[in-house]
Scaffold this motif. Structure first.
Motif, PDB file in Angstrom:
ATOM      1  N   ASP A 288      15.830 -15.535  -8.458  1.00  0.00           N
ATOM      2  CA  ASP A 288      15.976 -16.326  -7.238  1.00  0.00           C
ATOM      3  C   ASP A 288      16.894 -15.629  -6.242  1.00  0.00           C
ATOM      4  OD1 ASP A 288      17.978 -16.825  -9.234  1.00  0.00           O
ATOM      5  OD2 ASP A 288      18.787 -18.390  -7.927  1.00  0.00           O
ATOM      6  N   THR A 289      17.666 -14.667  -6.730  1.00  0.00           N
ATOM      7  CA  THR A 289      18.536 -13.858  -5.874  1.00  0.00           C
ATOM      8  C   THR A 289      18.285 -12.383  -6.173  1.00  0.00           C
ATOM      9  OG1 THR A 289      20.326 -13.930  -7.506  1.00  0.00           O
ATOM     10  CG2 THR A 289      20.327 -15.648  -5.810  1.00  0.00           C
ATOM     11  N   SER A 290      18.859 -11.531  -5.349  1.00  0.00           N
ATOM     12  CA  SER A 290      18.734 -10.093  -5.597  1.00  0.00           C
ATOM     13  C   SER A 290      19.480  -9.731  -6.869  1.00  0.00           C
ATOM     14  CB  SER A 290      19.304  -9.297  -4.415  1.00  0.00           C
ATOM     15  OG  SER A 290      18.603  -9.613  -3.236  1.00  0.00           O
ATOM     16  N   GLY A 291      18.862  -8.878  -7.681  1.00  0.00           N
ATOM     17  CA  GLY A 291      19.498  -8.428  -8.910  1.00  0.00           C
ATOM     18  C   GLY A 291      20.164  -7.087  -8.718  1.00  0.00           C
ATOM     19  N   GLN A 292      20.107  -6.271  -9.727  1.00  0.00           N
ATOM     20  CA  GLN A 292      20.731  -4.946  -9.678  1.00  0.00           C
ATOM     21  C   GLN A 292      19.686  -3.879  -9.379  1.00  0.00           C
ATOM     22  OE1 GLN A 292      22.931  -5.612 -13.566  1.00  0.00           O
ATOM     23  NE2 GLN A 292      24.471  -4.444 -12.451  1.00  0.00           N
ATOM     24  N   VAL A 293      20.129  -2.839  -8.711  1.00  0.00           N
ATOM     25  CA  VAL A 293      19.261  -1.730  -8.350  1.00  0.00           C
ATOM     26  C   VAL A 293      19.863  -0.438  -8.894  1.00  0.00           C
ATOM     27  CG1 VAL A 293      18.206  -0.429  -6.460  1.00  0.00           C
ATOM     28  CG2 VAL A 293      18.498  -2.913  -6.249  1.00  0.00           C
ATOM     29  N   GLU A 323       9.677 -12.637  -1.980  1.00  0.00           N
ATOM     30  CA  GLU A 323       9.958 -12.126  -0.638  1.00  0.00           C
ATOM     31  C   GLU A 323      11.226 -11.280  -0.652  1.00  0.00           C
ATOM     32  OE1 GLU A 323      10.432 -13.731   3.972  1.00  0.00           O
ATOM     33  OE2 GLU A 323      10.485 -15.138   2.298  1.00  0.00           O
ATOM     34  N   ARG A 324      12.216 -11.741  -1.391  1.00  0.00           N
ATOM     35  CA  ARG A 324      13.459 -10.970  -1.506  1.00  0.00           C
ATOM     36  C   ARG A 324      13.198  -9.637  -2.208  1.00  0.00           C
ATOM     37  NH1 ARG A 324      18.615 -12.641  -0.830  1.00  0.00           N
ATOM     38  NH2 ARG A 324      17.895 -14.813  -0.710  1.00  0.00           N
ATOM     39  N   LEU A 325      12.294  -9.641  -3.203  1.00  0.00           N
ATOM     40  CA  LEU A 325      11.945  -8.394  -3.879  1.00  0.00           C
ATOM     41  C   LEU A 325      11.366  -7.390  -2.885  1.00  0.00           C
ATOM     42  CD1 LEU A 325      11.338  -6.584  -6.344  1.00  0.00           C
ATOM     43  CD2 LEU A 325       9.189  -7.847  -6.606  1.00  0.00           C
ATOM     44  N   CYS A 326      10.501  -7.841  -2.004  1.00  0.00           N
ATOM     45  CA  CYS A 326       9.905  -6.934  -1.012  1.00  0.00           C
ATOM     46  C   CYS A 326      10.977  -6.332  -0.103  1.00  0.00           C
ATOM     47  CB  CYS A 326       8.867  -7.687  -0.178  1.00  0.00           C
ATOM     48  SG  CYS A 326       7.377  -8.123  -1.102  1.00  0.00           S
ATOM     49  N   ILE A 327      11.947  -7.161   0.260  1.00  0.00           N
ATOM     50  CA  ILE A 327      13.025  -6.668   1.126  1.00  0.00           C
ATOM     51  C   ILE A 327      13.857  -5.615   0.404  1.00  0.00           C
ATOM     52  CG2 ILE A 327      15.142  -7.344   2.327  1.00  0.00           C
ATOM     53  CD1 ILE A 327      13.823 -10.093   2.799  1.00  0.00           C
ATOM     54  N   VAL A 328      14.210  -5.891  -0.858  1.00  0.00           N
ATOM     55  CA  VAL A 328      15.013  -4.944  -1.642  1.00  0.00           C
ATOM     56  C   VAL A 328      14.245  -3.649  -1.859  1.00  0.00           C
ATOM     57  CG1 VAL A 328      16.080  -4.536  -3.892  1.00  0.00           C
ATOM     58  CG2 VAL A 328      16.356  -6.756  -2.769  1.00  0.00           C
ATOM     59  N   ALA A 329      12.944  -3.760  -2.161  1.00  0.00           N
ATOM     60  CA  ALA A 329      12.135  -2.559  -2.384  1.00  0.00           C
ATOM     61  C   ALA A 329      12.058  -1.711  -1.114  1.00  0.00           C
ATOM     62  CB  ALA A 329      10.736  -2.964  -2.844  1.00  0.00           C
ATOM     63  N   ARG A 330      11.924  -2.344   0.035  1.00  0.00           N
ATOM     64  CA  ARG A 330      11.850  -1.599   1.295  1.00  0.00           C
ATOM     65  C   ARG A 330      13.169  -0.896   1.585  1.00  0.00           C
ATOM     66  NH1 ARG A 330       9.426  -4.691   6.378  1.00  0.00           N
ATOM     67  NH2 ARG A 330       7.667  -4.614   4.923  1.00  0.00           N
ATOM     68  N   GLN A 331      14.289  -1.514   1.208  1.00  0.00           N
ATOM     69  CA  GLN A 331      15.602  -0.921   1.473  1.00  0.00           C
ATOM     70  C   GLN A 331      15.902   0.263   0.558  1.00  0.00           C
ATOM     71  OE1 GLN A 331      18.189  -4.270   0.967  1.00  0.00           O
ATOM     72  NE2 GLN A 331      17.979  -4.972   3.094  1.00  0.00           N
ATOM     73  N   HIS A 332      15.453   0.198  -0.698  1.00  0.00           N
ATOM     74  CA  HIS A 332      15.904   1.173  -1.696  1.00  0.00           C
ATOM     75  C   HIS A 332      14.831   2.166  -2.130  1.00  0.00           C
ATOM     76  CE1 HIS A 332      19.819  -0.759  -2.423  1.00  0.00           C
ATOM     77  NE2 HIS A 332      19.187  -1.906  -2.239  1.00  0.00           N
ATOM     78  N   ILE A 333      13.571   1.918  -1.851  1.00  0.00           N
ATOM     79  CA  ILE A 333      12.518   2.850  -2.254  1.00  0.00           C
ATOM     80  C   ILE A 333      11.942   3.475  -0.994  1.00  0.00           C
ATOM     81  CG2 ILE A 333      10.410   3.151  -3.594  1.00  0.00           C
ATOM     82  CD1 ILE A 333      11.027   0.590  -5.068  1.00  0.00           C
ATOM     83  N   ARG A 334      12.322   4.709  -0.715  1.00  0.00           N
ATOM     84  CA  ARG A 334      12.000   5.367   0.552  1.00  0.00           C
ATOM     85  C   ARG A 334      10.695   6.145   0.513  1.00  0.00           C
ATOM     86  NH1 ARG A 334      15.088   2.762   4.205  1.00  0.00           N
ATOM     87  NH2 ARG A 334      17.279   2.697   3.580  1.00  0.00           N
ATOM     88  N   GLN A 335      10.187   6.463  -0.669  1.00  0.00           N
ATOM     89  CA  GLN A 335       8.962   7.250  -0.746  1.00  0.00           C
ATOM     90  C   GLN A 335       7.957   6.518  -1.625  1.00  0.00           C
ATOM     91  OE1 GLN A 335      11.197  10.431  -3.030  1.00  0.00           O
ATOM     92  NE2 GLN A 335       9.205  10.581  -4.046  1.00  0.00           N
ATOM     93  N   ARG A 336       6.694   6.943  -1.523  1.00  0.00           N
ATOM     94  CA  ARG A 336       5.653   6.309  -2.328  1.00  0.00           C
ATOM     95  C   ARG A 336       5.971   6.508  -3.808  1.00  0.00           C
ATOM     96  NH1 ARG A 336       0.579   4.259  -2.334  1.00  0.00           N
ATOM     97  NH2 ARG A 336      -0.843   4.902  -4.005  1.00  0.00           N
TER      98      ARG A 336
END
Length: 443
Positions: A288-293, A323-336
């Protein structure tokens, strides 16, 4: 006082004592038997005194020690050894009781053995934890009995120890050894037939039987006067992220472990395989919240970092926020990257609510959604129904079974790859999919 705390009467003693009491009752009716039972009582008292003297004349008659790893592997059988040493000058019968952590809920860790004079013995058993965290071992209680077995003396050894239960590093080592020896097929990992060549050139070498003749390097062959071929290798430095859903859908237990712990164990195994293949491994947890990356990397010590993060995962099993997962993925995963999403959907409607976010992830990355079969439902389908209640249960089980198939088909319809697996086969099926995608150059 310490003497009384360590002294226990055996079943044999109580049987003899009961027989004597019964004898004195009979002697009350037949007085001529009284002298006989008086003599028997005196003999029993002397034997008990002799038993006490023999057991207590040596201060340290027995010694015990427990050998257990500082880390236990979650979901696996972990070996434990109790070392016993008899320091008496005669054979003793030993009862050893190990105080295992309360999380195991076991009261059957009791072992019996006969130890000759001045001998040693090792007792082996296993423990299977099903929850990560710290576990506290207690004392080792050892009871010594002489051949008379009238009393027993307790020895208690202060062998308390705190151990930590980590994600399944035993499973990780097993797959790592097989991968290094190129024997993953022994664990159920399929051999994938490569389509074409990978894009990374390795070297020009001599032709050996079995090489693809299309890879012959004619210029090098002309120069050397021997048949030379171009050798290629799997592409390296590709990025693999494991996304672990810690929501309520991952709370279901199978064989004691939750789906979340199965996903954590599989993530550790896959991350190690990816690093052995010289790819970069990363990790994102969410609920329900952002976890660890853990950013994708392949430097020395990176696997240990992933292991520590996985060990400390905690959750309240609430509703997942994709939706939060998509935001975190966009912030931390820069390449395909290859994204392996460990989650679960029980109904097609549940999937359709999250489908827009999954399609957003699949737009920028190669997404594989991993969902779980209900093995108990599958077992119910394989058993014939004998009454109306079982027919009803089987009908419901069949509905759930085909609902999972519909979920996998719906993901395929939108170009999202999926794995439908039992929890027990999660690691194998995940490795299979990773190697398949890598060998086909899908990333």
């Amino acid at each position: 006082m310490r003497f009384l705390k360590s002294l226990y009467f055996t079943k044999t003693f109580w049987v003899v004592w009961t027989a004597l009491i019964a004898g004195f009752v009979i002697a009350y009716i037949f007085p001529w038997l009284l002298p006989v039972f008086n003599v028997l009582l005196a003999i029993v008292i002397l034997l008990v005194a002799a038993d006490v003297f023999v057991l207590y004349k040596t201060k340290t008659g027995l010694f015990a020690r427990r050998n257990v790893a500082d880390r236990l592997s979650n979901g696996d059988e972990n070996p434990v050894t109790i070392y016993l040493e008899n320091r008496y000058s005669f054979q003793v019968h030993v009862e050893a009781i190990d105080e295992v952590p309360h999380q195991f809920q076991r009261r059957d860790i009791v072992f019996e053995a006969k130890l000759p004079a001045f001998s040693e013995k090792q007792i082996h058993y296993t423990l299977r934890p099903v929850k990560r965290g710290e576990y506290e071992f207690g004392h080792i209680n050892v009871f010594a009995l002489t051949p008379l077995k009238l009393i027993k003396r307790r020895f208690q050894f202060e062998d308390s120890k705190t151990t930590s239960v980590y994600p399944s590093y035993l499973q990780m080592r097993q797959y790592a050894l097989l991968a290094v020896a190129n024997r993953l097929s022994e664990a159920g990992v399929k051999r994938i037939r490569k389509v074409g060549h990978s894009m990374e050139f390795d070297q020009v070498r001599n032709y050996v039987p079995g090489d693809d003749r299309r890879s012959v390097n004619w210029k090098a062959t002309a120069r050397r006067g021997d048949v030379m071929v171009n050798a290629f290798q799997d592409e390296k430095q590709q990025t693999v992220f494991c996304l672990i859903d810690k929501g309520r859908v991952m709370q279901s237990p199978f064989e004691g472990l939750t789906l979340l712990d199965y996903a954590i164990n599989a993530t550790l195994v896959l991350s190690n395989i990816a690093l052995l293949k010289e790819d970069k491994a990363g990790l994102i947890t969410f609920s329900d919240t952002s976890g660890q990356v853990v950013p994708a990397d392949r430097r020395t010590g990176h696997l240990q970092k992933i292991l520590e993060v996985l060990y400390r995962q905690k959750t309240r099993f609430l509703e997942t926020d994709y939706e939060r997962l998509c935001i975190v993925a966009r912030q931390h995963i820069r390449q395909r990257s290859l994204l392996l999403l460990f989650t679960n959907f029980e109904t097609l409607e549940a999937l359709q609510r999250q489908l827009p976010y999954l399609r957003r992830l699949a737009k920028d990355h190669l997404l594989v959604v991993i969902i779980f079969e209900n093995t108990e439902t599958k077992q119910l389908l394989n058993h014939p129904a004998t009454d109306l209640e079982q027919v009803y249960l089987k009908t419901i089980a069949q509905r759930f079974f085909y609902e999972k198939k519909r979920i996998a088909a719906e993901l395929t319809r939108y170009g999202i790859q999926s794995i439908l697996t039992s929890p027990q086969q999660l690691s194998v099926n995940t490795i299979n999919k990773y190697l398949e995608l890598k060998d086909r150059g899908a990333l």
